[in-house]
Design an enzyme around this catalytic site. Structure first.
Site, PDB file in Angstrom:
ATOM      1  N   LYS A 116       0.854  -1.189   0.000  1.00  0.00           N
ATOM      2  CA  LYS A 116       0.000   0.000   0.000  1.00  0.00           C
ATOM      3  C   LYS A 116       0.891   1.241   0.000  1.00  0.00           C
ATOM      4  O   LYS A 116       1.668   1.448   0.929  1.00  0.00           O
ATOM      5  CB  LYS A 116      -0.896  -0.028   1.246  1.00  0.00           C
TER       6      LYS A 116
ATOM      7  N   GLU B  57      -8.645   6.593   7.274  1.00  0.00           N
ATOM      8  CA  GLU B  57      -7.190   6.709   7.083  1.00  0.00           C
ATOM      9  C   GLU B  57      -6.465   5.510   7.696  1.00  0.00           C
ATOM     10  O   GLU B  57      -5.284   5.598   8.038  1.00  0.00           O
ATOM     11  CB  GLU B  57      -6.671   8.025   7.669  1.00  0.00           C
TER      12      GLU B  57
END
Ligand SMILES: Cc1cc2nc3c(=O)[nH]c(=O)nc-3n(C[C@H](O)[C@H](O)[C@H](O)COP(=O)(O)OP(=O)(O)OC[C@H]3O[C@@H](n4cnc5c(N)ncnc54)[C@H](O)[C@@H]3O)c2cc1C
Length: 485
Positions: free
Chosen positions: A60, A325
């Protein structure tokens, strides 16, 4: 995570007993992480490729936000810097100076190695040489949380953690101090201890149910209180980033793992029913569903104190901020790290406990402000939910941060923590919060030489990205999941 870390890092200071209930199980969502998890795993001696294969993980490089500022917008919050990130004056000051001068520039993400790699769907390890542009990004993982728990449990047991299967039904306390002395299981067994780490999830068995520590409710700023989650067969590319796509009453996540894609719609039940959210998710996902949609309920906020008496709450027992987030596992790590640093000797020193609570509250409060920014800095006015978050009063701490950025591009500085300059800059600029004035330190060099420098940088980034393999090829070579997965 707590049991493994305590056993690994404080072997001579404590004996760890872990109580878990298969019947209750774990929440089993929590697939996207922040780069800090790499250092945490390393401290536990976890070998990256082995861990990634076992948890079917992907890399990621950041989070793509789609439709947040306006419908049709897209920007990436990168793990890494914009520009080189080395000088005293941050890159965004030069970039916004040129924008204000009317120089036509592409979005700032074109000057980020992490964003460029993500958009190209490529991945490689960052360069070690800080002179190279390929050193200016970091990464985290997207992994299967259900596979992570047993993976860690095996490590913990190898380190001597004693695991007890059973359901806690009662708590014994010292009449004078109020400290917890033992937990009683459904079959009558008692587990005694000096310090209790409450990792019981939303049940908050010790910190909430037993000690009744108040929960500070932040839902007036973060009204999303439900998620409907559903994994699907992967239908498109396994992207090295998570997507957060704005929806009429919240947002939708898309997290590609090696063996499936995680999807979910996070929404506010004041604005949308669970049935309508489920229908909207089913209509939006790509790929064949692999399970029925599952609704999860929560409330944004945290305990006033996470360490009370001899109980330290870690994870969902301590608080929850929605997964926009990917901060929950980060907050778990921060709590464990602080506990290890402040671990009691014979007795708990109140000053250590206060310091722990100060650190954890600070982490939660900062993450809270960052999340609220995403909702509040929007021009969307096409649904009651977006009108509410766009016009709601925000915490003073965030209002001050936004005012400083608008004035001269100043990002409120922290020496450490989850989100540093580039994170805030990506959301501000990505959601059209633009400085109106200049940082005086960015007055030189001349416009022409600045434009030429930016062009050179884009060329360097393009060359470095082009030299890296496709994300899928890197995964297949580095950490392929077991054949049976
Ligand atoms: C919709 C959603 C999406 C999320 N996405 C992300 C993400 O992308 N990234 C991220 O970092 N985090 C995410 N999270 C958060 C993440 O799921 C949690 O932080 C993480 O799973 C840790 O949870 P926990 O260990 O605190 O609780 P749990 O996983 O619920 O574990 C609780 C444990 O306590 C045990 N237990 C409870 N009661 C008893 C009892 N009476 N007796 C014995 N044992 C008991 C259970 O058996 C279990 O082992 C998400 C959360 C939600 C709700």
């Amino acid at each position: 995570m707590a049991a493994t870390a305590l056993a690994k890092l404080l072997p001579s200071r404590c004996t760890v007993a872990l109580i878990e209930s298969e019947a209750i199980g774990i929440i089993g969502v929590g697939e996207a992480t922040l780069p800090h998890i790499r250092a945490f795993n390393e401290r536990l001696g976890i070998v990256e490729a082995e861990f990634m294969a076992a948890t079917r993980a992907t890399f990621k490089l950041g989070i793509e936000f789609r439709d947040w500022g306006r419908v049709g917008d897209s920007y990436i919050h990168p793990f890494g810097t914009f520009g080189r990130g080395s000088g005293e004056v941050q890159f965004h000051h030069y970039y916004t100076r040129l924008l204000r001068a009317g120089v036509p520039l592409p979005p700032i993400e074109h000057y980020s190695m992490a964003c460029s790699l993500a958009r190209a769907n490529r991945f490689g390890q960052p360069a070690r040489d800080p002179q190279q542009i390929a050193s200016t990004f970091g990464y985290a993982y997207q992994f299967d949380a259900v596979a992570f728990a047993p993976y860690l449990r095996r490590i913990a047991e190898g380190l001597g953690v004693r695991r007890t299967e059973g359901k806690v039904v009662a708590v014994e306390r010292d009449a004078q101090s109020g400290d917890v002395t033992a937990l009683v299981l459904a079959d009558g067994r008692r587990v005694e201890g000096d310090l209790f780490v409450d990792c019981s999830g939303f049940a908050a068995l010790l910190i909430g149910q037993e000690l009744a520590e108040p929960f500070e409710d932040w839902s007036r700023w973060l009204p999303a209180d439900r998620a409907v989650a559903m994994p699907c067969r992967t239908a498109t590319a396994v992207t090295p980033y998570t997507s957060a796509i704005a929806m009429p009453s919240g947002w939708r996540w898309r997290i590609p793992l090696q063996h499936r894609t995680g999807n979910g719609y996070v929404f506010a039940s004041d604005f949308l029913s669970e049935g309508a959210a489920t229908d909207a998710l089913l209509a939006a996902v790509e790929g064949t569903p692999l399970a029925d949609p599952r609704v999860l309920r929560f409330k944004a906020g945290r305990r006033a104190r996470s360490w009370v008496n001899n109980v330290v709450a870690v994870g969902l027992a301590s608080g929850f901020l929605e997964p926009l987030e990917s901060t929950s596992l980060y907050l778990v790590q921060q709590a464990i790290t602080a506990l290890i640093e402040l671990f009691p000797e014979k007795r708990i020193a109140p000053v250590d406990r206060d310091e722990f609570n100060r650190l954890i509250n600070m982490e939660y409060d900062r993450v809270r402000d960052f999340l609220i920014l995403h909702y509040h800095a929007t021009e969307r006015d096409n649904s009651p939910f977006w009108t509410y978050v766009r016009t709601m009063p925000i915490p003073d701490s965030l209002a001050e941060k936004m005012a400083l950025f608008r004035r001269r591009g100043r990002v409120v500085k922290y020496r450490e923590g989850a989100f540093l300059d580039a994170s805030w800059v990506s959301v501000y600029l990505g959601q059209r919060v633009v400085p109106t004035g200049a940082d005086p330190r960015a007055a030189a060099p001349s416009t022409d030489s600045l434009v030429a420098g930016l062009e050179r940088m884009r060329g360097e980034i393009a060359a470095a990205v082009g030299a890296m393999p496709a994300h899928a090829a890197f995964l297949a070579d580095y950490c392929p999941m077991p054949a049976a997965a």
